[in-house]
Every structure is written in C-alpha cells, then in structure tokens.
Design an enzyme around this catalytic site. Sequence first.
Site, mmCIF file in Angstrom:
data_model
loop_
_atom_site.group_PDB
_atom_site.id
_atom_site.type_symbol
_atom_site.label_atom_id
_atom_site.label_comp_id
_atom_site.label_asym_id
_atom_site.label_seq_id
_atom_site.Cartn_x
_atom_site.Cartn_y
_atom_site.Cartn_z
ATOM 1 N N SER A 1 -9.816 10.722 15.877
ATOM 2 C CA SER A 1 -10.360 9.487 15.308
ATOM 3 C C SER A 1 -9.903 8.281 16.121
ATOM 4 O O SER A 1 -8.919 8.347 16.873
ATOM 5 C CB SER A 1 -9.911 9.327 13.857
ATOM 6 O OG SER A 1 -8.525 9.007 13.796
ATOM 7 N N LYS B 1 2.823 8.986 7.172
ATOM 8 C CA LYS B 1 2.527 9.327 5.772
ATOM 9 C C LYS B 1 1.735 10.619 5.648
ATOM 10 O O LYS B 1 1.640 11.185 4.553
ATOM 11 C CB LYS B 1 1.786 8.184 5.083
ATOM 12 C CG LYS B 1 0.392 7.906 5.596
ATOM 13 C CD LYS B 1 -0.244 6.734 4.853
ATOM 14 C CE LYS B 1 -1.621 6.403 5.397
ATOM 15 N NZ LYS B 1 -2.588 7.510 5.242
ATOM 16 N N ASP B 2 1.154 11.111 6.752
ATOM 17 C CA ASP B 2 0.389 12.360 6.721
ATOM 18 C C ASP B 2 1.250 13.588 6.980
ATOM 19 O O ASP B 2 0.774 14.716 6.852
ATOM 20 C CB ASP B 2 -0.736 12.324 7.767
ATOM 21 C CG ASP B 2 -1.829 11.333 7.429
ATOM 22 O OD1 ASP B 2 -1.967 10.990 6.236
ATOM 23 O OD2 ASP B 2 -2.538 10.896 8.361
ATOM 24 N N THR C 1 -11.445 5.067 -2.202
ATOM 25 C CA THR C 1 -10.110 5.453 -1.753
ATOM 26 C C THR C 1 -10.004 6.969 -1.745
ATOM 27 O O THR C 1 -10.636 7.646 -2.557
ATOM 28 C CB THR C 1 -9.007 4.861 -2.646
ATOM 29 O OG1 THR C 1 -7.732 5.350 -2.201
ATOM 30 C CG2 THR C 1 -9.193 5.252 -4.101
ATOM 31 N N ARG D 1 -2.395 8.379 -5.151
ATOM 32 C CA ARG D 1 -1.478 7.299 -5.562
ATOM 33 C C ARG D 1 -2.243 6.017 -5.850
ATOM 34 O O ARG D 1 -2.030 5.362 -6.884
ATOM 35 C CB ARG D 1 -0.443 7.057 -4.451
ATOM 36 C CG ARG D 1 0.469 5.843 -4.690
ATOM 37 C CD ARG D 1 1.334 5.575 -3.452
ATOM 38 N NE ARG D 1 0.532 5.300 -2.270
ATOM 39 C CZ ARG D 1 0.060 4.101 -1.936
ATOM 40 N NH1 ARG D 1 0.314 3.043 -2.697
ATOM 41 N NH2 ARG D 1 -0.657 3.936 -0.846
ATOM 42 N N ARG D 2 -3.134 5.637 -4.947
ATOM 43 C CA ARG D 2 -3.883 4.380 -5.141
ATOM 44 C C ARG D 2 -4.788 4.453 -6.363
ATOM 45 O O ARG D 2 -4.911 3.483 -7.115
ATOM 46 C CB ARG D 2 -4.696 4.052 -3.883
ATOM 47 C CG ARG D 2 -3.831 3.653 -2.691
ATOM 48 C CD ARG D 2 -4.654 3.405 -1.445
ATOM 49 N NE ARG D 2 -3.788 3.113 -0.300
ATOM 50 C CZ ARG D 2 -3.937 3.639 0.909
ATOM 51 N NH1 ARG D 2 -4.929 4.485 1.151
ATOM 52 N NH2 ARG D 2 -3.100 3.325 1.887
ATOM 53 N N ARG E 1 -13.546 9.739 1.842
ATOM 54 C CA ARG E 1 -12.962 10.496 2.948
ATOM 55 C C ARG E 1 -13.614 10.073 4.256
ATOM 56 O O ARG E 1 -14.606 9.378 4.303
ATOM 57 C CB ARG E 1 -13.183 11.997 2.725
ATOM 58 C CG ARG E 1 -12.381 12.612 1.586
ATOM 59 C CD ARG E 1 -10.895 12.700 1.889
ATOM 60 N NE ARG E 1 -10.616 13.211 3.222
ATOM 61 C CZ ARG E 1 -10.694 14.484 3.590
ATOM 62 N NH1 ARG E 1 -11.040 15.397 2.700
ATOM 63 N NH2 ARG E 1 -10.424 14.856 4.834
ATOM 64 N N GLY E 2 -13.039 10.547 5.364
ATOM 65 C CA GLY E 2 -13.577 10.223 6.679
ATOM 66 C C GLY E 2 -12.743 9.166 7.369
ATOM 67 O O GLY E 2 -11.850 8.563 6.773
ATOM 68 N N ARG F 1 -15.911 5.152 6.629
ATOM 69 C CA ARG F 1 -15.745 4.484 5.339
ATOM 70 C C ARG F 1 -16.392 3.101 5.348
ATOM 71 O O ARG F 1 -17.001 2.683 4.359
ATOM 72 C CB ARG F 1 -14.259 4.369 4.997
ATOM 73 C CG ARG F 1 -13.568 5.708 4.863
ATOM 74 C CD ARG F 1 -12.136 5.541 4.409
ATOM 75 N NE ARG F 1 -11.314 6.692 4.777
ATOM 76 C CZ ARG F 1 -10.124 6.936 4.276
ATOM 77 N NH1 ARG F 1 -9.592 6.119 3.394
ATOM 78 N NH2 ARG F 1 -9.434 7.993 4.663
ATOM 79 N N CYS G 1 1.449 14.745 -0.357
ATOM 80 C CA CYS G 1 0.483 13.656 -0.512
ATOM 81 C C CYS G 1 -0.493 13.898 -1.662
ATOM 82 O O CYS G 1 -1.332 13.048 -1.948
ATOM 83 C CB CYS G 1 -0.281 13.444 0.794
ATOM 84 S SG CYS G 1 -1.296 14.866 1.271
#
Length: 318
Positions: free
Chosen positions: A13, A81-82, A124, A128-129, A146-147, A152, A241
């Site tokens: 990406s 975070k991933d 989202t 969590r969000r 997603r994506g 997005r 996650c």
Amino acid sequence: MSSRPIRIGTRGSKLALWQANHVADTLNAAGLATEIVIITTKGDVVLDRSLDKIGAKGVFTEELEESLRTGHIDIAVHSAKDVQSHIPDDLELLAFMSRERVNDVIISFDPEFTLDRPDIVLGTSSTRRRALLKRHYPNAITAEARGNLQTRLRKLEEGQYDALVLAFAGVHRMQYDNLIVQVLPETQFIPAAGQGSVAIECAKSLNAERKETLRKLLDDPDTHTCLAAERAYLRTMEGGCSIPSFALATFTDEGTLQLHGGLISLDGQQYVEEIQSTTDPDAAAALGVAVAENVLSRGGKAILSEIRQHRESESTTF
C-alpha cells in the site's frame, strides 16, 4: 558489515511504502544501500470481512515474517499497531522509530462536518474505535471500512460514509491533513498499543553486526520504552487487535513513564481504565503487566468473556 544491500520487506500500500521508504532514506543517509521488497499479506487480500472476523493473528505480518525466516528479506517494516502481541521465538522487534502524533482523527470532504449531527455514518475498521464511538457519540452509525487509505477515501467520496475515523499518523504521512475536520483527544479516544510508530522486525539469526547497525540507526529509545510498556499490556490482555483495548505510554516532563490502559465492551457501555507510572524506564514491561492485571481484575475479564461469547455466536450463525 557486508556491502550487500539491506533488503526491506513491506506491504504494497502507499502508506506501507511510505514507511519502507522512510526506513530506506534513513539508512541511505548513513551510507547503507537498500532494496525494497513488496510482499502481499492476508490482510491485503481478504477485504470482505472485518479484521476481527478474519480469525488469524498477524494478518498483516505473517507473510513478511516467513520471508525473514528464509532470508529473502533482512528486515520487515510494520505499522507498530499491526504487530501481534506475541512475536515468534525465532524473530525479534529490533527497533521502533520515532513516534508520530498518536491521536485518532475525523476526516471528511465536508469542512463543516461535526460528530454532533444525528444519524451520521462513520467508516472504520477498528473494533476499539467503534466501541468508543458508541460510548461517546451514540448518535453515530459505524460502517466497516477496510482497504488502504485511498480505497477508503474513494468510498467516502462516493457517499458510503459521512466521514472516516483514522489514525493521524497515516493521514499525515499521506498528506491528507486538509481533510481533517476534528482531532479526537487522546485522553478520551485512547489509541491502540503502538499507534503512530513504525516497527522494524528481523530474524534473531540476522548477522549480529548488521543487526546492531540497524538498531542504532532506526531505533528511538524513548519510543521503544513506551512501546515496551504498551505491548506488555497487550500481551497480558491476550486479545490483540480484535478486542477494543487501548494503551498509551508517555513520559511526563519530569521523566516519569506513565501508562494509560483500558478495555471497553463492544457496545461501549462497560469501560475499565487504569493509569500507573514508574520512574524506572527499565520497568516498562512490568508496568504494562501491572496495568493490564489491574484492568482485568476490575471488570476486564468479564468484558473479554462477553466479547468471546459474542464472537463464537457470530461464527456459528449462517
């Protein structure tokens, strides 16, 4: 050290490539040759399900890790975070680069957009969000997004959402700051463990001299200490996650390491948080464990049990 280029593994990406090129630029500035190797992960391929339903840990890292084992790449570059909470025994997290601003942000093509509007649809992909939005903005409807960031944004422009909820770091690195209509306070929307930092992973068998050179050039000691606390928290929670947990470690002006961790139920109604601190940076991991154990004992175990039951019921529904 060998003159062979440092082979840098990354997802394909634009944001992942920005991170990989940031690493390459840092190494190039020190006189080291680099080569970027693009690797497709399961998380890049499976886009029709939310992350918590894919059912695999390391959804954005597994294929990169296998390339580390075979020696196809020297280092793998991840959004911190991933990275799954438990690293395989034959691999290690070598470095964490200097952290970007940690906040979640709202982006929209409508500069007048506000979260107080009724019946707004927010895109989202974060459990969590979603939970925090249900708690603080029950007027909002959340939809799966997603994506990559560009995908997005296309969906946002098509009207599938009124706004997106994203990490500031990715929005800023892709130079979409002009679309930010609100920065969510990190004291209310506490970020996921590792948010805002780039993690560098390698095989333990990587040449020791090469490994030490890379560590010195890429690692930010303060960020590393903070993420040691956050990741120890995440490991103790044993949720990764796919659960709505959060953890943010910071240094106070006096040099004290402080960790704000917690857990929220999927519907946003149950909420447990804990803030502890230590004056010993070497105790970062112990701090993370202590905060997590406190959260679990004060209601976190019950929340996790409900989440697992919910997931099991979903998986058996056809």
